[in-house]
Design a protein around this motif. Structure first.
Motif, mmCIF file in Angstrom:
data_model
loop_
_atom_site.group_PDB
_atom_site.id
_atom_site.type_symbol
_atom_site.label_atom_id
_atom_site.label_comp_id
_atom_site.label_asym_id
_atom_site.label_seq_id
_atom_site.Cartn_x
_atom_site.Cartn_y
_atom_site.Cartn_z
ATOM 1 N N ALA A 62 0.824 -1.211 0.000
ATOM 2 C CA ALA A 62 0.000 0.000 0.000
ATOM 3 C C ALA A 62 0.858 1.262 0.000
ATOM 4 C CB ALA A 62 -0.943 -0.007 1.209
ATOM 5 N N ARG A 63 1.892 1.297 0.838
ATOM 6 C CA ARG A 63 2.767 2.487 0.903
ATOM 7 C C ARG A 63 3.555 2.656 -0.393
ATOM 8 N NH1 ARG A 63 4.882 0.699 6.006
ATOM 9 N NH2 ARG A 63 6.777 0.394 4.814
ATOM 10 N N LEU A 65 2.819 2.075 -3.363
ATOM 11 C CA LEU A 65 2.055 2.633 -4.484
ATOM 12 C C LEU A 65 2.072 4.156 -4.457
ATOM 13 C CD1 LEU A 65 -1.066 0.292 -4.463
ATOM 14 C CD2 LEU A 65 0.971 0.133 -5.909
ATOM 15 N N GLU A 66 2.348 4.736 -3.288
ATOM 16 C CA GLU A 66 2.309 6.185 -3.111
ATOM 17 C C GLU A 66 3.680 6.835 -3.022
ATOM 18 O OE1 GLU A 66 -0.612 7.488 -3.469
ATOM 19 O OE2 GLU A 66 -1.561 5.511 -3.420
ATOM 20 N N GLU A 67 4.663 6.106 -2.438
ATOM 21 C CA GLU A 67 5.996 6.680 -2.217
ATOM 22 C C GLU A 67 7.011 5.544 -2.109
ATOM 23 O OE1 GLU A 67 5.440 8.778 1.445
ATOM 24 O OE2 GLU A 67 5.564 6.972 2.656
ATOM 25 N N SER A 69 9.190 2.866 -0.716
ATOM 26 C CA SER A 69 9.000 2.174 0.558
ATOM 27 C C SER A 69 9.817 0.895 0.591
ATOM 28 C CB SER A 69 7.523 1.824 0.758
ATOM 29 O OG SER A 69 6.739 2.983 0.751
ATOM 30 N N ARG A 77 8.279 1.390 -5.380
ATOM 31 C CA ARG A 77 8.189 2.827 -5.586
ATOM 32 C C ARG A 77 7.370 3.102 -6.847
ATOM 33 N NH1 ARG A 77 13.255 1.448 -7.244
ATOM 34 N NH2 ARG A 77 13.844 2.002 -9.358
ATOM 35 N N PRO A 78 6.654 4.220 -6.829
ATOM 36 C CA PRO A 78 5.933 4.622 -8.044
ATOM 37 C C PRO A 78 6.948 4.916 -9.149
ATOM 38 C CG PRO A 78 5.238 5.922 -6.137
ATOM 39 C CD PRO A 78 6.448 5.152 -5.723
ATOM 40 N N THR A 84 4.438 0.811 -11.174
ATOM 41 C CA THR A 84 5.118 0.691 -9.890
ATOM 42 C C THR A 84 6.291 -0.249 -10.095
ATOM 43 O OG1 THR A 84 3.058 1.023 -8.671
ATOM 44 C CG2 THR A 84 4.864 -0.014 -7.472
ATOM 45 N N THR A 101 0.228 -0.039 -11.972
ATOM 46 C CA THR A 101 -0.266 0.363 -10.654
ATOM 47 C C THR A 101 -1.742 0.027 -10.509
ATOM 48 O OG1 THR A 101 1.403 2.110 -10.588
ATOM 49 C CG2 THR A 101 -0.445 2.312 -9.049
ATOM 50 N N ARG A 105 -3.401 -1.851 -7.387
ATOM 51 C CA ARG A 105 -4.471 -1.213 -6.609
ATOM 52 C C ARG A 105 -5.715 -2.116 -6.549
ATOM 53 N NH1 ARG A 105 -3.169 3.807 -5.110
ATOM 54 N NH2 ARG A 105 -1.818 5.048 -6.452
#
Length: 136
Positions: A62-63, A65-67, A69, A77-78, A84, A101, A105
């Protein structure tokens, strides 16, 4: 309701060659192990010619997908629009794959419908886990 979610995804293997190679992979989630997700690569997609399974936390997915991690064997990482990057670090080297991504998701959303974030502890069988630990 099934306690297992599996989703086939196309991963694009990043290598030093100019072409990106598509490799099949399967994302998996089992509510009896509610904190973890698995990514399975079949034998033809691996250097060793055997199925390889990477297990990492659903929270990391989950993290990631946004930044950027992760600090261990699995990092996410995106990447650009709609992709991703997943990095898998092993003694043999690092494998990097791109995955849409939107596919990640969708998979994550299905796992969260099966086991809502924060409710994972309700799906653990502590008695069975303790018995297995004491028997080993």
């Amino acid at each position: 309701m099934s306690t297992v979610i599996e989703q086939a995804v196309q991963a694009r293997l990043i290598s030093s060659a100019p072409q990106l190679e598509n490799v099949p992979a399967t994302l998996g989630y089992d509510r009896t192990d509610p904190f973890a997700v698995r990514m399975v690569f079949p034998p033809p997609a691996t250097l060793e010619g055997v199925e390889v399974v990477w297990t990492f936390s659903r929270e990391l997915l989950a993290r990631g997908l946004e930044e950027p991690s992760g600090v261990g064997d699995v990092q996410l990482r995106p990447y650009g629009y709609g992709r991703t990057v997943l990095e898998f670090h092993a003694t043999e080297g690092v494998a990097m794959v791109h995955i849409r991504t939107s596919e990640l998701r969708r998979f994550l959303r299905e796992t969260q419908e099966l086991v809502p974030p924060g409710d994972e502890h309700q799906y653990l069988d502590m008695d069975q886990d303790l018995a297995q630990l004491l028997n080993s």
